[in-house]
Design a protein around this motif. Structure first.
Motif, PDB file in Angstrom:
ATOM      1  N   ALA A 101       9.343   0.926   9.123  1.00 48.12           N
ATOM      2  CA  ALA A 101       9.310   2.006   8.142  1.00 48.12           C
ATOM      3  C   ALA A 101      10.435   3.002   8.394  1.00 48.12           C
ATOM      4  CB  ALA A 101       7.956   2.708   8.197  1.00 48.12           C
ATOM      5  N   ARG A 102      10.735   3.270   9.678  1.00 53.64           N
ATOM      6  CA  ARG A 102      11.816   4.203  10.003  1.00 53.64           C
ATOM      7  C   ARG A 102      13.160   3.675   9.518  1.00 53.64           C
ATOM      8  NH1 ARG A 102      15.728   5.017  13.423  1.00 53.64           N
ATOM      9  NH2 ARG A 102      15.379   3.040  14.504  1.00 53.64           N
ATOM     10  N   ARG A 103      13.408   2.402   9.740  1.00 58.47           N
ATOM     11  CA  ARG A 103      14.690   1.817   9.339  1.00 58.47           C
ATOM     12  C   ARG A 103      14.831   1.737   7.816  1.00 58.47           C
ATOM     13  NH1 ARG A 103      15.932  -3.260  13.469  1.00 58.47           N
ATOM     14  NH2 ARG A 103      15.474  -2.143  15.420  1.00 58.47           N
ATOM     15  N   LEU A 104      13.722   1.514   7.131  1.00 55.27           N
ATOM     16  CA  LEU A 104      13.765   1.379   5.675  1.00 55.27           C
ATOM     17  C   LEU A 104      13.617   2.711   4.955  1.00 55.27           C
ATOM     18  CD1 LEU A 104      11.544  -1.816   5.233  1.00 55.27           C
ATOM     19  CD2 LEU A 104      14.031  -1.665   4.988  1.00 55.27           C
ATOM     20  N   GLY A 105      13.194   3.750   5.688  1.00 51.23           N
ATOM     21  CA  GLY A 105      12.959   5.030   5.041  1.00 51.23           C
ATOM     22  C   GLY A 105      11.740   5.008   4.142  1.00 51.23           C
ATOM     23  N   THR A 106      10.727   4.221   4.548  1.00 53.36           N
ATOM     24  CA  THR A 106       9.504   4.051   3.750  1.00 53.36           C
ATOM     25  C   THR A 106       8.294   4.418   4.606  1.00 53.36           C
ATOM     26  OG1 THR A 106      10.537   2.240   2.537  1.00 53.36           O
ATOM     27  CG2 THR A 106       8.158   2.392   2.404  1.00 53.36           C
ATOM     28  N   PRO A 107       7.281   5.052   4.061  1.00 55.24           N
ATOM     29  CA  PRO A 107       6.081   5.378   4.844  1.00 55.24           C
ATOM     30  C   PRO A 107       5.425   4.118   5.406  1.00 55.24           C
ATOM     31  CG  PRO A 107       6.103   6.620   2.785  1.00 55.24           C
ATOM     32  CD  PRO A 107       7.218   5.633   2.706  1.00 55.24           C
ATOM     33  N   PRO A 108       4.941   4.157   6.652  1.00 57.82           N
ATOM     34  CA  PRO A 108       4.301   2.978   7.257  1.00 57.82           C
ATOM     35  C   PRO A 108       3.122   2.450   6.445  1.00 57.82           C
ATOM     36  CG  PRO A 108       4.780   4.626   8.930  1.00 57.82           C
ATOM     37  CD  PRO A 108       5.055   5.268   7.608  1.00 57.82           C
ATOM     38  N   ASN A 109       2.335   3.352   5.833  1.00 59.55           N
ATOM     39  CA  ASN A 109       1.180   2.875   5.080  1.00 59.55           C
ATOM     40  C   ASN A 109       1.596   2.103   3.828  1.00 59.55           C
ATOM     41  OD1 ASN A 109       2.160   5.130   3.792  1.00 59.55           O
ATOM     42  ND2 ASN A 109       0.149   5.960   3.268  1.00 59.55           N
ATOM     43  N   THR A 110       2.788   2.424   3.312  1.00 62.66           N
ATOM     44  CA  THR A 110       3.290   1.673   2.158  1.00 62.66           C
ATOM     45  C   THR A 110       3.621   0.242   2.566  1.00 62.66           C
ATOM     46  OG1 THR A 110       4.210   3.664   1.125  1.00 62.66           O
ATOM     47  CG2 THR A 110       5.103   1.558   0.408  1.00 62.66           C
ATOM     48  N   LEU A 111       4.272   0.083   3.710  1.00 58.34           N
ATOM     49  CA  LEU A 111       4.587  -1.264   4.202  1.00 58.34           C
ATOM     50  C   LEU A 111       3.315  -2.048   4.487  1.00 58.34           C
ATOM     51  CD1 LEU A 111       7.619  -0.745   6.622  1.00 58.34           C
ATOM     52  CD2 LEU A 111       7.625  -1.533   4.263  1.00 58.34           C
ATOM     53  N   SER A 112       2.360  -1.394   5.130  1.00 61.49           N
ATOM     54  CA  SER A 112       1.104  -2.069   5.453  1.00 61.49           C
ATOM     55  C   SER A 112       0.400  -2.536   4.187  1.00 61.49           C
ATOM     56  CB  SER A 112       0.201  -1.128   6.247  1.00 61.49           C
ATOM     57  OG  SER A 112      -1.039  -1.747   6.524  1.00 61.49           O
ATOM     58  N   ARG A 113       0.409  -1.694   3.156  1.00 60.02           N
ATOM     59  CA  ARG A 113      -0.260  -2.052   1.910  1.00 60.02           C
ATOM     60  C   ARG A 113       0.435  -3.242   1.240  1.00 60.02           C
ATOM     61  NH1 ARG A 113      -0.127   2.522  -0.003  1.00 60.02           N
ATOM     62  NH2 ARG A 113       1.657   2.386  -1.434  1.00 60.02           N
ATOM     63  N   ARG A 114       1.772  -3.274   1.291  1.00 58.57           N
ATOM     64  CA  ARG A 114       2.489  -4.379   0.675  1.00 58.57           C
ATOM     65  C   ARG A 114       2.222  -5.698   1.396  1.00 58.57           C
ATOM     66  NH1 ARG A 114       8.266  -1.293  -0.558  1.00 58.57           N
ATOM     67  NH2 ARG A 114       7.456  -0.012  -2.276  1.00 58.57           N
ATOM     68  N   VAL A 115       2.138  -5.649   2.718  1.00 63.23           N
ATOM     69  CA  VAL A 115       1.809  -6.864   3.470  1.00 63.23           C
ATOM     70  C   VAL A 115       0.407  -7.337   3.107  1.00 63.23           C
ATOM     71  CG1 VAL A 115       1.362  -7.806   5.769  1.00 63.23           C
ATOM     72  CG2 VAL A 115       3.403  -6.401   5.369  1.00 63.23           C
ATOM     73  N   GLN A 116      -0.539  -6.421   2.983  1.00 63.34           N
ATOM     74  CA  GLN A 116      -1.901  -6.793   2.599  1.00 63.34           C
ATOM     75  C   GLN A 116      -1.927  -7.427   1.204  1.00 63.34           C
ATOM     76  OE1 GLN A 116      -4.201  -3.200   2.976  1.00 63.34           O
ATOM     77  NE2 GLN A 116      -3.978  -3.109   5.213  1.00 63.34           N
ATOM     78  N   GLN A 117      -1.118  -6.881   0.287  1.00 65.84           N
ATOM     79  CA  GLN A 117      -1.049  -7.455  -1.059  1.00 65.84           C
ATOM     80  C   GLN A 117      -0.493  -8.870  -1.008  1.00 65.84           C
ATOM     81  OE1 GLN A 117       1.365  -4.528  -3.019  1.00 65.84           O
ATOM     82  NE2 GLN A 117      -0.384  -3.216  -3.579  1.00 65.84           N
ATOM     83  N   LEU A 118       0.532  -9.102  -0.146  1.00 67.86           N
ATOM     84  CA  LEU A 118       1.104 -10.439  -0.016  1.00 67.86           C
ATOM     85  C   LEU A 118       0.082 -11.400   0.574  1.00 67.86           C
ATOM     86  CD1 LEU A 118       3.545 -12.366  -0.143  1.00 67.86           C
ATOM     87  CD2 LEU A 118       4.239 -11.499   2.110  1.00 67.86           C
ATOM     88  N   GLU A 119      -0.649 -10.955   1.577  1.00 67.00           N
ATOM     89  CA  GLU A 119      -1.671 -11.803   2.187  1.00 67.00           C
ATOM     90  C   GLU A 119      -2.756 -12.145   1.174  1.00 67.00           C
ATOM     91  OE1 GLU A 119      -1.551 -10.519   6.910  1.00 67.00           O
ATOM     92  OE2 GLU A 119      -2.720  -9.302   5.488  1.00 67.00           O
ATOM     93  N   ALA A 120      -3.131 -11.172   0.358  1.00 67.91           N
ATOM     94  CA  ALA A 120      -4.155 -11.433  -0.652  1.00 67.91           C
ATOM     95  C   ALA A 120      -3.657 -12.447  -1.673  1.00 67.91           C
ATOM     96  CB  ALA A 120      -4.547 -10.123  -1.346  1.00 67.91           C
ATOM     97  N   GLN A 121      -2.380 -12.347  -2.024  1.00 66.13           N
ATOM     98  CA  GLN A 121      -1.824 -13.278  -3.002  1.00 66.13           C
ATOM     99  C   GLN A 121      -1.737 -14.689  -2.421  1.00 66.13           C
ATOM    100  OE1 GLN A 121       2.008 -12.076  -4.475  1.00 66.13           O
ATOM    101  NE2 GLN A 121       2.124 -13.692  -5.997  1.00 66.13           N
ATOM    102  N   LEU A 122      -1.395 -14.797  -1.129  1.00 68.56           N
ATOM    103  CA  LEU A 122      -1.255 -16.106  -0.496  1.00 68.56           C
ATOM    104  C   LEU A 122      -2.604 -16.668  -0.036  1.00 68.56           C
ATOM    105  CD1 LEU A 122       1.945 -15.471   1.684  1.00 68.56           C
ATOM    106  CD2 LEU A 122       1.795 -16.684  -0.502  1.00 68.56           C
TER     107      LEU A 122
END
Length: 297
Positions: free
Chosen positions: A11-32
């Motif tokens: 998140a630090r390197r991307l300039g994105t909140p950690p919870n946003t990254l976590s939520r996107r990974v969860q969405q990908l896992e749900a889709q897969l």
């Protein structure tokens, strides 16, 4: 995240909140329909499914990133193919030497010219820029004027006028050889504005006709008759005495020359550079020296 070892570092390197990254990974896992990562407060690790998914995708993602970076870094360097639609006699006016210098200065650029007096379909024919004279249609395209409208005037060579005499009135053109655009009848209706601002019309004909203005200009220089041509095409010859004004108090409003393209957004640098070249060189036309017939070039 896999390479960073944690959501926080990614998140630090991307300039994105950690919870946003976590939520996107969860969405990908749900889709897969499978878990990709084992998470803890301090680090993360891939599941076997996650390792397989990462191995299959990492190379493609890296390639996409590299391609995007290469494209962005190359935006300032003109490159690629530029397709140009122009009148059939474009290179009678535009110096080929200027195009050669342009290509030498931009070795990654390729040029493809579609030369025709028919109006090209910019979108359908994949044209980057069209060079057009005359009245522009309200087509939603973008246009840049590179030659002012000026006026269309009557001209003839000294030899023609010496042999046939100069017309004193507009009606006298009926008895002269006039150089007209190709028409089955061999005639043309010239509608001109006179000294009083009123429009007058005369039907003319001659022994020579052609489908380009350059052909009519050359015919006038050769003494074949009187032509009605844009001032931008005859100014140098008039200054040099190669052509002489005929009935100078009569004229027809011109329409100039435009560079037409589909959009101003995200225009490739090669197209922008070519547009700048054409605008510069066409603007110089009237200032270029004139060589009289028979004189060494």
């Amino acid at each position: 995240m896999v390479r960073c070892g944690s959501f926080a570092e990614a998140a630090r390197r991307l300039g994105t909140p950690p919870n946003t990254l976590s939520r996107r990974v969860q969405q990908l896992e749900a889709q897969l329909g499978t878990r990709l990562m084992q998470r803890s407060t301090r680090k993360l690790s891939l599941t076997s499914a996650g390792q397989d998914f990462h191995a299959r995708c990492a190379g493609a993602v890296d390639g996409l990133v590299d391609a995007g970076q290469a494209l962005m870094s190359g935006n300032d360097v003109p490159s690629g193919l530029v397709r140009v639609a122009a009148p059939a006699d474009f290179f009678d006016l535009f110096p080929m030497e200027s195009l050669a210098a342009f290509l030498a200065a931009h070795p990654q650029v390729r040029m493809d010219f579609v030369l025709s007096d028919a109006r090209a379909d910019i979108i359908g024919d994949r044209i980057d820029v069209a060079i057009r004279g005359g009245v522009l249609e309200d087509s939603g395209l973008f246009a840049r004027k590179v030659l002012d409208a000026g006026r269309d005037g009557l001209v003839a060579s000294p030899a023609y006028l010496a042999a046939r005499g100069a017309p004193a009135r507009l009606a006298d053109l009926v008895d002269h050889d006039c150089l007209v655009f190709t028409h089955p009848s061999g005639r043309a209706d010239w509608r001109l504005s006179g000294p009083d601002g009123e429009d007058a019309e005369v039907q003319v004909s001659g022994r020579f006709s052609g489908n380009t203005a350059q052909a009519l200009r050359k015919a006038a220089l050769a003494g074949l008759g009187i032509a009605l041509l844009p001032s931008t095409m005859t100014r140098r010859e008039l200054r040099a005495g190669l052509l002489i004004p005929v009935l100078p108090s009569f004229h027809r409003k011109g329409h100039g020359v435009h560079l037409v393209h589909a959009s101003r957004r995200h225009m490739p640098s090669a197209v922008s550079a070519f547009i700048a070249l054409v605008a510069d060189k066409l603007g110089e036309l009237e200032e270029r020296p004139v060589t009289a017939p028979g004189a060494p070039a």
